[in-house]
Design a protein around this motif. Structure first.
Motif, PDB file in Angstrom:
ATOM      1  N   ILE A  23       0.822  -1.207   0.000  1.00 18.96           N
ATOM      2  CA  ILE A  23       0.000   0.000   0.000  1.00 18.96           C
ATOM      3  C   ILE A  23       0.863   1.266   0.000  1.00 18.96           C
ATOM      4  O   ILE A  23       0.460   2.283  -0.576  1.00 18.96           O
ATOM      5  CB  ILE A  23      -1.003  -0.004   1.178  1.00 18.96           C
ATOM      6  N   LYS A  26       1.766   1.604  -3.773  1.00 18.47           N
ATOM      7  CA  LYS A  26       0.573   1.763  -4.600  1.00 18.47           C
ATOM      8  C   LYS A  26      -0.158   3.074  -4.335  1.00 18.47           C
ATOM      9  O   LYS A  26      -0.862   3.573  -5.208  1.00 18.47           O
ATOM     10  CB  LYS A  26      -0.368   0.574  -4.407  1.00 18.47           C
ATOM     11  N   SER A  27       0.001   3.631  -3.140  1.00 15.86           N
ATOM     12  CA  SER A  27      -0.658   4.903  -2.807  1.00 15.86           C
ATOM     13  C   SER A  27       0.190   6.110  -3.197  1.00 15.86           C
ATOM     14  O   SER A  27      -0.182   7.235  -2.899  1.00 15.86           O
ATOM     15  CB  SER A  27      -0.955   4.955  -1.306  1.00 15.86           C
ATOM     16  N   LYS A  30       1.581   7.956  -0.041  1.00 19.03           N
ATOM     17  CA  LYS A  30       0.662   8.732   0.794  1.00 19.03           C
ATOM     18  C   LYS A  30       0.223   7.939   2.014  1.00 19.03           C
ATOM     19  O   LYS A  30      -0.108   8.518   3.036  1.00 19.03           O
ATOM     20  CB  LYS A  30      -0.556   9.166  -0.017  1.00 19.03           C
ATOM     21  N   THR A  31       0.229   6.615   1.898  1.00 17.36           N
ATOM     22  CA  THR A  31      -0.145   5.745   3.014  1.00 17.36           C
ATOM     23  C   THR A  31       1.111   5.035   3.498  1.00 17.36           C
ATOM     24  O   THR A  31       1.496   4.006   2.960  1.00 17.36           O
ATOM     25  CB  THR A  31      -1.210   4.711   2.579  1.00 17.36           C
TER      26      THR A  31
END
Length: 80
Positions: A23, A26-27, A30-31
């Motif tokens: 994540i 993939k973010s 941001k995460t």
């Protein structure tokens, strides 16, 4: 992110089994879990409220260290 860092990170992602399905990457970063670079080559200090919820968390004395290869690379090379 420059192409050299992107290639290095993609190699790390291929070689890592991530229970959170990457994540962080993939973010677009941001995460991210809460962790801080404290100058150790292979670890970050984990600042999460529940560090034992993460398979990459390692207790050491009164602290927890993050040993996630992708998170370490991000902290040291992308999000300083």
């Amino acid at each position: 992110m420059n192409s050299n860092n992107k290639k290095k990170l993609e190699k790390i992602l291929r070689e890592t089994d991530c229970p959170k399905d990457f994540i962080c990457y993939k973010s677009g970063f941001k995460t991210l879990c809460k962790a801080e670079d404290i100058g150790l080559e292979s670890f970050l200090i984990c600042l999460e409220e529940n560090p034992l919820d993460c398979t990459f968390s390692m207790p050491f004395g009164d602290a927890y260290f993050c040993k996630c290869p992708s998170r370490i690379f991000i902290a040291k090379n992308i999000r300083k």
